[in-house]
Design an enzyme around this catalytic site. Structure first.
Site, PDB file in Angstrom:
ATOM      1  N   LYS A  54     -11.944 -14.564  35.698  1.00  0.00           N
ATOM      2  CA  LYS A  54     -12.017 -15.855  36.393  1.00  0.00           C
ATOM      3  C   LYS A  54     -11.912 -17.000  35.384  1.00  0.00           C
ATOM      4  O   LYS A  54     -11.227 -17.990  35.621  1.00  0.00           O
ATOM      5  CB  LYS A  54     -13.329 -15.953  37.179  1.00  0.00           C
ATOM      6  CG  LYS A  54     -13.296 -15.131  38.460  1.00  0.00           C
ATOM      7  CD  LYS A  54     -14.646 -14.975  39.123  1.00  0.00           C
ATOM      8  CE  LYS A  54     -14.532 -13.956  40.257  1.00  0.00           C
ATOM      9  NZ  LYS A  54     -15.799 -13.499  40.793  1.00  0.00           N
ATOM     10  N   GLN A  98     -22.000 -14.962  40.385  1.00  0.00           N
ATOM     11  CA  GLN A  98     -21.433 -13.614  40.476  1.00  0.00           C
ATOM     12  C   GLN A  98     -22.455 -12.642  41.063  1.00  0.00           C
ATOM     13  O   GLN A  98     -23.591 -12.559  40.595  1.00  0.00           O
ATOM     14  CB  GLN A  98     -20.993 -13.151  39.073  1.00  0.00           C
ATOM     15  CG  GLN A  98     -20.296 -11.823  39.040  1.00  0.00           C
ATOM     16  CD  GLN A  98     -18.940 -11.849  39.749  1.00  0.00           C
ATOM     17  OE1 GLN A  98     -18.135 -12.756  39.564  1.00  0.00           O
ATOM     18  NE2 GLN A  98     -18.691 -10.858  40.598  1.00  0.00           N
ATOM     19  N   ASP A 121     -16.917 -19.822  47.077  1.00  0.00           N
ATOM     20  CA  ASP A 121     -16.893 -18.429  47.544  1.00  0.00           C
ATOM     21  C   ASP A 121     -16.987 -18.367  49.069  1.00  0.00           C
ATOM     22  O   ASP A 121     -16.712 -17.324  49.665  1.00  0.00           O
ATOM     23  CB  ASP A 121     -18.104 -17.666  46.965  1.00  0.00           C
ATOM     24  CG  ASP A 121     -17.713 -16.661  45.896  1.00  0.00           C
ATOM     25  OD1 ASP A 121     -16.508 -16.326  45.813  1.00  0.00           O
ATOM     26  OD2 ASP A 121     -18.609 -16.213  45.172  1.00  0.00           O
TER      27      ASP A 121
END
Ligand code: NDP
Length: 298
Positions: A54, A98, A121
């Site tokens: 990422k 994460q 997200d």
């Protein structure tokens, strides 16, 4: 005739290029780069790989990447304090924590602490609600990527029969919602579904997000169905292999002879996730700067 392979890798590369060009335009008008903050707690090897990719992809897309690596014993209070700091940092447009988090941390509490306007997200309950009622927010990256592949291939999905196998909050449910918004007739199947093969056989579109290697067989499919395989499963290594092969939730060899098109694993849905994350971050940057995102940011 063998099914067409839907090349998610090539599609994702194009999307990343487009987002990168638009991120450069954003910098020119906003006077700063779009920024993505990624928080990693602990040393889970798979999470470390994701966070590293990422970071690289964010920089390559002309955006600022802020990495926060915290030890595995970080307290929930300290993690929430960091999220709060990122919520108020004007250089940060998107925040991604994460997952999975260590057991002593309440994942839902951490997701709830992220500002919904920085929740790239799309996991915050506010964004799940926005998706459910048709307001603009952030949609989880993997299902949005699947939707892009589907509309690119099929165009208008109105009236098509779609079966989503899996009902997780991050893939199955938002996927079903997106298909419904696109006027497909949607069925959500799960572990309690009776006669899964019979349900799948109705579908013009099958999205498999189960996490069980090759559970969907070729003879379950309606001829000419379009198949999106979200699953990533590693088989046990056979002799001569250091690591087992990666396979999806669909028996690719069996499906290839029946479906019209199918995403391979790897190289199908997987690469779309990071590309859509960058796209969501760019959209967040425009909105946070009080501007409309570019029309073609999809
Ligand atoms: P979850 O484990 O959260 O959900 C799996 C779903 O599959 C559940 O709804 C479960 O049903 C259903 N299920 C399990 N067994 C069966 C069965 N035998 N028949 C029918 N349904 C079944 O997984 P995720 O949604 O997080 O992920 C699914 C897959 O997608 C995984 O392989 C994961 O690695 C992959 N993935 C890939 C991504 C990417 O490409 N970037 C991103 C995210 C996920 P029930 O609810 O009844 O338990």
């Amino acid at each position: 005739m063998a099914a067409e392979r839907i090349d998610g890798k090539a599609f994702a590369e194009k999307l990343r290029e487009r987002v990168g060009a638009q991120a450069a335009e954003f910098e020119a008008v906003a006077g700063r780069k779009a920024g993505l903050a990624v928080v990693l707690v602990g040393e889970d090897p798979a999470s470390q790989v994701y966070v590293r990719s990422k970071h690289k992809a964010t920089l390559a897309a002309h955006m600022e990447s802020f990495e926060h690596r915290l030890p595995a014993d970080t307290s929930q209070a300290d993690l929430l304090a960091l999220v709060e700091k990122l919520n108020t940092d004007n250089a940060v447009d998107g925040i991604l924590v994460q997952l999975p988090l260590p057991d002593h941390v309440d994942e839902q509490a951490v997701i709830a602490a992220i500002s919904p306007d920085k929740d790239v997200d799309g996991f915050h309950v506010t964004n799940a609600g926005r998706l459910a009622v048709g307001q603009s927010g952030f949609v989880p990256c993997t299902p949005l990527g699947c939707m892009m592949l589907l509309t690119d291939r099929l165009g208008d999905l109105s009236g098509m029969e779609a079966v989503v196998i899996g009902r997780s909050n991050i893939v199955g449910k938002p996927m079903a919602q997106l298909l419904l918004d696109a006027n497909a007739t949607v069925t959500i199947a799960h572990s309690r579904t009776r006669d899964l093969p019979g349900v799948v056989r109705r579908a013009d579109i099958v999205v498999a997000a189960v996490g069980r290697a090759e559970i969907v067989k070729g003879d379950w499919l309606k001829p000419n169905a379009t198949v999106i395989d979200v699953g990533i499963n590693r088989l046990a290594p056979v002799e001569g292999e250091a690591k087992g092969r990666l396979v999806g939730d669909v028996d690719f060899a069996g499906a290839e002879g029946v479906a019209a098109a199918i995403t391979p694993v790897p190289g199908g849905v997987g690469p779309m996730t990071i590309a859509v994350l960058l796209r969501n971050t760019l959209v967040a940057a425009y909105r946070n700067a009080g501007m409309d995102p570019p029309e073609n940011s999809l």
